[in-house]
Enzyme design. Structure first.
Site, PDB file in Angstrom:
ATOM      1  N   HIS A   1      30.810  45.178  44.051  1.00  0.00           N
ATOM      2  CA  HIS A   1      31.783  46.253  44.211  1.00  0.00           C
ATOM      3  C   HIS A   1      31.307  47.226  45.268  1.00  0.00           C
ATOM      4  CE1 HIS A   1      34.687  45.165  41.256  1.00  0.00           C
ATOM      5  NE2 HIS A   1      33.807  45.124  40.280  1.00  0.00           N
TER       6      HIS A   1
ATOM      7  N   ARG B   1      39.335  34.818  39.983  1.00  0.00           N
ATOM      8  CA  ARG B   1      40.258  35.875  39.531  1.00  0.00           C
ATOM      9  C   ARG B   1      41.297  36.161  40.601  1.00  0.00           C
ATOM     10  NH1 ARG B   1      39.936  42.298  38.319  1.00  0.00           N
ATOM     11  NH2 ARG B   1      38.801  42.383  40.278  1.00  0.00           N
TER      12      ARG B   1
ATOM     13  N   GLU C   1      44.554  45.660  31.625  1.00  0.00           N
ATOM     14  CA  GLU C   1      43.848  46.727  32.324  1.00  0.00           C
ATOM     15  C   GLU C   1      44.379  48.125  32.047  1.00  0.00           C
ATOM     16  OE1 GLU C   1      42.449  45.537  36.435  1.00  0.00           O
ATOM     17  OE2 GLU C   1      44.149  44.188  36.211  1.00  0.00           O
TER      18      GLU C   1
ATOM     19  N   ASP D   1      40.579  50.514  35.241  1.00  0.00           N
ATOM     20  CA  ASP D   1      41.948  50.962  35.478  1.00  0.00           C
ATOM     21  C   ASP D   1      42.518  51.718  34.298  1.00  0.00           C
ATOM     22  OD1 ASP D   1      43.105  49.933  38.169  1.00  0.00           O
ATOM     23  OD2 ASP D   1      41.865  48.299  37.438  1.00  0.00           O
TER      24      ASP D   1
ATOM     25  N   ARG E   1      33.206  46.196  32.003  1.00  0.00           N
ATOM     26  CA  ARG E   1      32.574  47.519  31.968  1.00  0.00           C
ATOM     27  C   ARG E   1      31.937  47.829  33.306  1.00  0.00           C
ATOM     28  NH1 ARG E   1      28.312  48.261  28.728  1.00  0.00           N
ATOM     29  NH2 ARG E   1      28.960  50.284  27.938  1.00  0.00           N
TER      30      ARG E   1
ATOM     31  N   ARG F   1      41.653  52.153  44.177  1.00  0.00           N
ATOM     32  CA  ARG F   1      40.873  51.340  43.242  1.00  0.00           C
ATOM     33  C   ARG F   1      40.069  52.259  42.324  1.00  0.00           C
ATOM     34  NH1 ARG F   1      41.110  46.234  43.631  1.00  0.00           N
ATOM     35  NH2 ARG F   1      41.887  45.227  45.509  1.00  0.00           N
TER      36      ARG F   1
END
Length: 928
Positions: free
Chosen positions: A159, A428, A548, A588, A626, A760
C-alpha cells in the site's frame, strides 16, 4: 552535548523506570551518541547545535502549547537554508529509525530474560495457548485434530504508505544484529571495539544513503520488496516455530509424536490485487508468481547443497533403507569418493531434480541455471517432500534420528509450507469491473441484451443459467473492450498458474465492494470461462466477497443467506470442503462511518454471519482486511482476534499485513517469529476457548447500538455534511504532497477529484496521522458518550463494566487510547493554520479540538485511568520518548508546506517535505 546525552534528561520526557528498561535506555543512548557524532562530523557543530535548539523549543511547545514557543520555532525555521533544513530533518528521522531498532531488540531481550528466569509461557505464545487449552480440558489429541484443519495466515499487501527503502533496511538490520550480539555474547575488548566501529560505519552509511526513492515504484518493485521478508524471516522462522510446537506436544505426550499439519501459511496480495491499480496486469501477475517461485527454488537448492555437505554418513558405519538406495540411483554424482555416502548422493540427486524443475516452473533464468539437467523434474512440491521424507525415515530407522531433526527437518517443513509457489497469491478485483465485463460478454453473445438494466432477480437467473452451461460465453472471434480483454487475460493467467505451480498458488479470488448475489455470481461465471469453475458444480478457487462499507456490512448476512439457498452456488461451496471465506473491510467502513461505527458494524456482521453459516452447515472463514493504523482496524492482532464474537474464528483466520507495518513486524527474524506465533496463538485460543458468547450481557449490545448511532452521526456531520470540509482536509494535511512520494504503484484516489468519497482509505488515514490528529481513530466517540450519558445519567458504571468485562469494548478503547496518546492537538493546530479561509479553519478545527478533548475525557472516565495509557506504562514511555524527535519534523513540515504551496521552486523544499513524511511515519510506526 550529544543527541544521546539529551535522551536521559528530564526535558526529553524520558521516564524509563525499572531494571527491565535500563538496557533499552542504554541502547538508545548509545545509538543516539553515534548518530550525534555522525551529525557533528558530517554537517558541522552549528547544525548539531541547531538540532538541539529545535528539539528543546519543540518540547516546550508540546508541553504547554506555548505561543512564545510557537513564534520562536517559526522564527528559527524561517531562517533555515534548504541544506540546513534537509540535515535537520534527516537527523530527527534517523533517530526515530534507530529508536525503533532499539525497541525491537528490547522486546526480544525481555522475552529471553523471562524465559531464562523460568517465568513460564507468556500470553500471546503458542505455549501459553496450549497450556490454556489443556487447562480447559482439551487433550493433546484434540489439539492435534485442531491443527489438521486450522489455518492462520498473514497476508502481505503493498500500500502507498510504505516509505522505507530496502537499502536503508539492510543497514538497519545489521545494526539490530549488532545489538543482538551484544546481548547474547560476552565480547572481549577487541570484539567490542570492532562491533562499535561497525556500528559507526553502518550509521555513517545510513547518513550518506538517500532515504527517498528517486523513481516511482512499479508493482514488480513492490513484489521484490515483499519477497525480501522471506529471506529475512519466513523461510527459516516458520519451520523453527513448527519444530518448537511439535517438540512441546511430544514432551507432553512423553515421546515423539506425529508431525502437525502446516496450519500457519503466508499469503500475499502483492502482484495479484488489481482493484484500482491499472498496473497489475496478467503479465505482472505471471511475473509475480515467477519471482515468488524463484525465491523458493533458490532456497531449496541452497539448503540441499548444505544438506549434502552435512550428510557425510558412510555405509561403512551404518546401514540405510532400500528406498534411500533407490533415491541414490537417480544421483548424477559419480565420484568414487562418495560411493559409500548414500545420503549425500541422495541429496545431490534431489537437488538435480529441483534444478530440472526450475525449467518446468519457468524460473531457471532467475536462479542462474543455464543448462537443463537430464534429471526428471518434480511435478509437484509433494513429490519433492516425499523424497526428503525417504531420507528422514532412513535416518530415524538407523539410529540417526538426531540428524534428521536438524537441517533436514527445517527443509522438509519449508517445502510443505511454501511449495514451489512460496506464497498463496490472492486475486482481487472490484465488482464494478466484473459487472461491466459480464455486461459486454452478454451483449456480444446476444446483441440487445442490456445486462446492467436488468433487475437483480433477472440477473441472478441469467447468471445461474449460464454458469451451469458447458458452452463458453466468450468467443475467440469476437472483439471486446480493452478492460474485458485485460480481465479475461488476468483470469487465464490465474488458470495457467494453477497448471504450472499447483492449485495452492492461487486459492482465492476476492470481489471488492461486494453488495449482492449477482456480484458473486458474476465472478463465478468469469472463472467458468477460464476453466477454474466447472459447470458441473466444482470450483478450483474460493469465491470471496469483500464487504467494505457500513451498508455492505449490514447487508452481508442477507447476501450470504441468499447465496447458500442457491443449489448451484452451494455445490461450489461443497467442492471447496464446505468452507466459505468472507472478507470484512476495516478501511472503507471507517472512512465511511467512523471508528466506533466501523468496529461495531463489523462485530455485528460477524454475529449475523455466524448464525447464517451455522444454519446452512457451512464452515465460516473470516478474512480481516485490517490496516496497520487503528483508523483502519489496526492495533495488537492478539487482542483483536480474541475480541471477536464467539464462533467467529472457527479454526481459521486470515489477516492482511499492511505495507507500512510489514517491515517493523517481519524484517527482524526474532520479532517476525514472535508476530507469527502471536497470530497462531490467538487463532488457537479464539477457536478452542471462546465459546459461543456474543457478549457477556445482551444489554451491552443495546448500549453499543446507541453509542454507534450517535458516533456515526457526529462523524458524518463533520466529514460529509460540513460545507467545504474537503477543502479543509486538503489544505490542512499533507495529502496532496503524499502523491509526490515514490512509495507505491497505486493512485491515492479512485477518481481525479477532491471528494472524500473518492479518496482511498489508506492515504486518508495516513494524512491525518502526519498532522498528528489521527482523526479516523477516535472522532465521534466523545460526542456519543456525552449524548448517551445525558439520556442515562446513572449509566457510567455500566460503561465501566463493559470495559472490564467485554473484550470487544475494551479492545476498541485500548486502541483509541494509543491513538489519542500519539496525537497532538498542539501540533495539529499548526497544520490548521495552513487553511487560508480563517472562518473555515476556526469553525472546523474548533469542532475537532472539542471532540478530541471529549474523546479523552470519555475514555478516561470509562477506563478509570488518570491519564492516557496509564494501564500500559511501557508504551506510554515509548511514545513520550519519541515526541522530542517527531514534533520537530511536524514543525519543519508545516514550514516547508507553506513554502511549497507558495510556489517555492527549490526542489529541496519538496525533498524536505518528503523526508519529513518518512521521518514522522517512522516515529509513529503504525501511522497508515
Amino acid at each position: 552535548m550529544s543527541l544521546a546525552l539529551t535522551i536521559a534528561q528530564p526535558e526529553a520526557e524520558i521516564d524509563v523506570e525499572g531494571e527491565s528498561d535500563v538496557s533499552l535506555r542504554d541502547d538508545i543512548r548509545m545509538l543516539g551518541r553515534v548518530l550525534g557524532d555522525t551529525l557533528r562530523d558530517q554537517e558541522g557543530e552549528p547544525t548539531f547545535d541547531l538540532v538541539e535548539l529545535i528539539r528543546r523549543v519543540s518540547i516546550r511547545f508540546h508541553r504547554e502549547e506555548d505561543e512564545g514557543a510557537r513564534h520562536e520555532l517559526e522564527a528559527i525555521l524561517s531562517e533555515l537554508g534548504p541544506d540546513q533544513t534537509i540535515a535537520i530533518v534527516r537527523a530527527f528521522s534517523y533517530f526515530s529509525h534507530l529508536a525503533n531498532i532499539a525497541e525491537d531488540q528490547h522486546v526480544i531481550r525481555r522475552k529471553r530474560q523471562l524465559s531464562a528466569a523460568g517465568q513460564g509461557a507468556q500470553p500471546g505464545t503458542i505455549a501459553k495457548a496450549v497450556e490454556r487449552s489443556l487447562a480447559a480440558g482439551i487433550d493433546i489429541a484434540g489439539l492435534r485434530r485442531f491443527f489438521d484443519t486450522a489455518l492462520a495466515s498473514p497476508v502481505l499487501t503493498a500500500h502507498p504508505t510504505e516509505v522505507r527503502r530496502r537499502s536503508t533496511m539492510t543497514h538497519e538490520m545489521r545494526i539490530a544484529e549488532i545489538l543482538a550480539e551484544r546481548d547474547r555474547l560476552t565480547p572481549t575488548h577487541e570484539e567490542q571495539a570492532d562491533a562499535e566501529e561497525e556500528l559507526r560505519c553502518r550509521v555513517l552509511t545510513l547518513w550518506q544513503t538517500n532515504l527517498l526513492r528517486k523513481t516511482k515504484l512499479t508493482v514488480l518493485d513492490e513484489v521484490a520488496n515483499g519477497l525480501a521478508y522471506y529471506d529475512y524471516t519466513f523461510l527459516r522462522q516458520l519451520p523453527r516455530l513448527y519444530a518448537a510446537l511439535e517438540d512441546s506436544l511430544s514432551a507432553l505426550e512423553g515421546g515423539e509424536g506425529a508431525e502437525i499439519a502446516s496450519f500457519l501459511r503466508v499469503g500475499s496480495w502483492i502482484g495479484g490485487d488489481r482493484d484500482g491499480n491499472p498496473f497489475v496486469t496478467a503479465d505482472v501477475t505471471a511475473q509475480t508468481m515467477r519471482l515468488q517461485s524463484a525465491v523458493a527454488v533458490q532456497f531449496y537448492l541452497d539448503e540441499l547443497n548444505a544438506l549434502g555437505a552435512e550428510l557425510s554418513i558412510s555405509t561403512i558405519r551404518v546401514n540405510v533403507s532400500d528406498e534411500l538406495l533407490a533415491l541414490v540411483d537417480s544421483s548424477p554424482d559419480g565420484s568414487p569418493h562418495r560411493r559409500n555416502e548414500p545420503y549425500r548422493l541422495a541429496a545431490g540427486g534431489i537437488r538435480e531434480r529441483v534444478r530440472a524443475t526450475a525449467f518446468r516452473l519457468e524460473v531457471a533464468d532467475l536462479v542462474g541455471i543455464t543448462e537443463k539437467p537430464a534429471a526428471k523434474p518434480y511435478d509437484s512440491a509433494a513429490e519433492l517432500l516425499a523424497d526428503l521424507d525417504v531420507i528422514a525415515r532412513s535416518l530415524k530407522l538407523h539410529k540417526s534420528g538426531a540428524i534428521a531433526r536438524g537441517k533436514l527437518r527445517m527443509l522438509r517443513r519449508a517445502v510443505d509450507c511454501f511449495g514451489f509457489h512460496l506464497a498463496i497469491l490472492d486475486s482481487r478485483q472490484n465488482s464494478d469491473v466484473h459487472e461491466r465485463c459480464i455486461a459486454e460478454l452478454f451483449e456480444v453473445a446476444a446483441p440487445g441484451t442490456d445486462y446492467k438494466s436488468l433487475p437483480e432477480g433477472t440477473r441472478v437467473a441469467l447468471l445461474l443459467r449460464e454458469l451451469t452451461t458447458a458452452r463458453p460465453l466468450t468467443s475467440p472471434f469476437a472483439a471486446y473492450s480493452e478492460e474485458t480483454i485485460g480481465e479475461m487475460n488476468m483470469l487465464r493467467a490465474c488458470a495457467r498458474i494453477h497448471k504450472i505451480y499447483g492449485a495452492e498458488a492461487i486459492q482465492t479470488c476476492i470481489i471488492s465492494k461486494a453488495e449482492s448475489v449477482s456480484d458473486m455470481l458474476e465472478l463465478a461465471l468469469l472463472l467458468k470461462e477460464v476453466g477454474l469453475v466447472d459447470p458441473a458444480g466444482s470450483s478450483a478457487v474460493n469465491i470471496v466477497p469483500l464487504f467494505e462499507t457500513i451498508g455492505d456490512l449490514r447487508n452481508s448476512a442477507k447476501v450470504m443467506e441468499q447465496m447458500f439457498r442457491l443449489p448451484e452456488y452451494r455445490k461450489l461451496v461443497d467442492s471447496r470442503g464446505g468452507m466459505q471465506e468472507v472478507m470484512l473491510g476495516y478501511s472503507d467502513s471507517n472512512k465511511d462511518g467512523g471508528f466506533v461505527t466501523s468496529g461495531w458494524e463489523l462485530y455485528k456482521a460477524e454475529i449475523e454471519l455466524i448464525e447464517v453459516f451455522k444454519r446452512h452447515g457451512v464452515r465460516l472463514r473470516l478474512f480481516h482486511g485490517r490496516g496497520g493504523s487503528v483508523g483502519r482496524g489496526g492495533g495488537p492482532s492478539y487482542d483483536a482476534i480474541l475480541a471477536q464474537p464467539g464462533g467467529a474464528v472457527q479454526g481459521a483466520i486470515r489477516i492482511t499485513e499492511q505495507g507500512e507495518i510489514i517491515s517493523s513486524k517481519y524484517s527482524n527474524p526474532a520479532v517476525g517469529r514472535g508476530n507469527l506465533e502471536t497470530l497462531a496463538a490467538a487463532t488457537i485460543e479464539a477457536t478452542l476457548l471462546s465459546g459461543d458468547a456474543k457478549a457477556p450481557r445482551e444489554e451491552y449490545l443495546t448500549v453499543m447500538d446507541e453509542l454507534s448511532d450517535a458516533a456515526f452521526a457526529a462523524y458524518r456531520s463533520l466529514v460529509y455534511e460540513t460545507p467545504r470540509f474537503e477543502d479543509y482536509f486538503w489544505e490542512s494535511t499533507v495529502i496532496n504532497e503524499i502523491a509526490t512520494l515514490n512509495i507505491g504503484s497505486r493512485p491515492a484516489s479512485r477518481k481525479k477529484t477532491r471528494r472524500i468519497d473518492d479518496l482511498r482509505a489508506i492515504p486518508w488515514v495516513f494524512s491525518w496521522a502526519q498532522c498528528r490528529l489521527m482523526l479516523p481513530g477516535w472522532y465521534g466517540f466523545g460526542t456519543a458518550v456525552r449524548l448517551w450519558l445525558e439520556k442515562n445519567p446513572d449509566g457510567l458504571p455500566l460503561l465501566q463494566e463493559m470495559y472490564r468485562e467485554w473484550p470487544f469494548f475494551r479492545t476498541q478503547l485500548s486502541n483509541m487510547d494509543m491513538v489519542l496518546s500519539k496525537s497532538s492537538i498542539a501540533i495539529a493546530s499548526r497544520y490548521a493554520q495552513l487553511v487560508e479561509d480563517v472562518e473555515l479553519r476556526e469553525s472546523i478545527f474548533g469542532r475537532i479540538r472539542a471532540e478530541h478533548q471529549a474523546a479523552i475525557d470519555a475514555l478516561l472516565a470509562i477506563s478509570q485511568q488518570e491519564k492516557l495509557l496509564a494501564s500500559n506504562p511501557h508504551l506510554d514511555r515509548s511514545i513520550r520518548a519519541r515526541f522530542p524527535y517527531i514534533d520537530p519534523l511536524n514543525h519543519v513540515q508545516v514550514g516547508l508546506l507553506r513554502k511549497y504551496r507558495a510556489s517555492d521552486t527549490d526542489e529541496k523544499v519538496l525533498q524536505g517535505i518528503q523526508l519529513t513524511i518518512n521521518g514522522i511515519s517512522a516515529g509513529l510506526r503504525n501511522s497508515g
